[in-house]
Design a protein around this motif. Sequence first.
Motif, PDB file in Angstrom:
ATOM      1  N   ALA A 120      43.871  46.663  48.865  1.00  0.00           N
ATOM      2  CA  ALA A 120      44.833  45.694  49.385  1.00  0.00           C
ATOM      3  C   ALA A 120      45.108  45.917  50.870  1.00  0.00           C
ATOM      4  N   GLN A 139      42.282  39.582  52.208  1.00  0.00           N
ATOM      5  CA  GLN A 139      43.602  39.217  52.727  1.00  0.00           C
ATOM      6  C   GLN A 139      43.572  37.808  53.320  1.00  0.00           C
ATOM      7  N   TYR A 168      47.741  40.058  46.794  1.00  0.00           N
ATOM      8  CA  TYR A 168      46.349  40.333  47.146  1.00  0.00           C
ATOM      9  C   TYR A 168      45.485  40.279  45.900  1.00  0.00           C
ATOM     10  N   CYS A 222      43.430  35.174  50.544  1.00  0.00           N
ATOM     11  CA  CYS A 222      44.738  35.029  49.898  1.00  0.00           C
ATOM     12  C   CYS A 222      45.681  34.190  50.765  1.00  0.00           C
TER      13      CYS A 222
END
Length: 207
Positions: A40, A47, A58, A50
């Motif tokens: 993450a 990232q 994440y 997302c």
Amino acid sequence: MTKAVTRSYFATQIHECPIVDPAKDAEFIEDLIDGVVMLADGDEAGQQWCEEQGYLGYTSYASLNDLPQRISAFGKLEKRLVKAANAYAKELGFELGSHKLSMNSFWVNVLDPGAGHSGHIHPNSVLSGTFYLDLPEGASAIRFEDPRLPFMMNSPPQKADIAADLKRFIYFQPQVGQALFWESWLRHEVLVNMADEPRLSISFNLS
């Protein structure tokens, strides 16, 4: 004259399976959590995905496809999950011949407070599932939908106290160290995380 009989057919199964004992295998759980946190923090492509998708938290779903090779704890977990999945496939009566199910995708999920995951299925797979790694108090349940729902045009509402196998939606509140397995066509969603901390899990598909 024989009496009236009602029989149940076309069962939809959800398999609950302990994979890791948190009390006896706390170090293994910690290694898995460390792996999730490392991903993450370091997976910039994940990232970005997302952020673009509006995913609060994440997931490595769209960015990394080699987690069991990257992190030894994930490789160890994969072996346990594949073993459990093939045992479940026997329960389902699948005729696989000399073949066995194998993992075709494996990804981590960090679901932040206030985040959820809307209803979906997992195409191009046989079985899917999720292993639960960290569930703080108030962490969301997973909800499964009756696959016949689109055909129930004139079905009346149901009573609140009916048996679980008659309900249109089933809610599971999973446990740390447990995995849930289901056939990949079964629609499901993760409800909004009401906890104050992220909900950590590892999802997977087998084919």
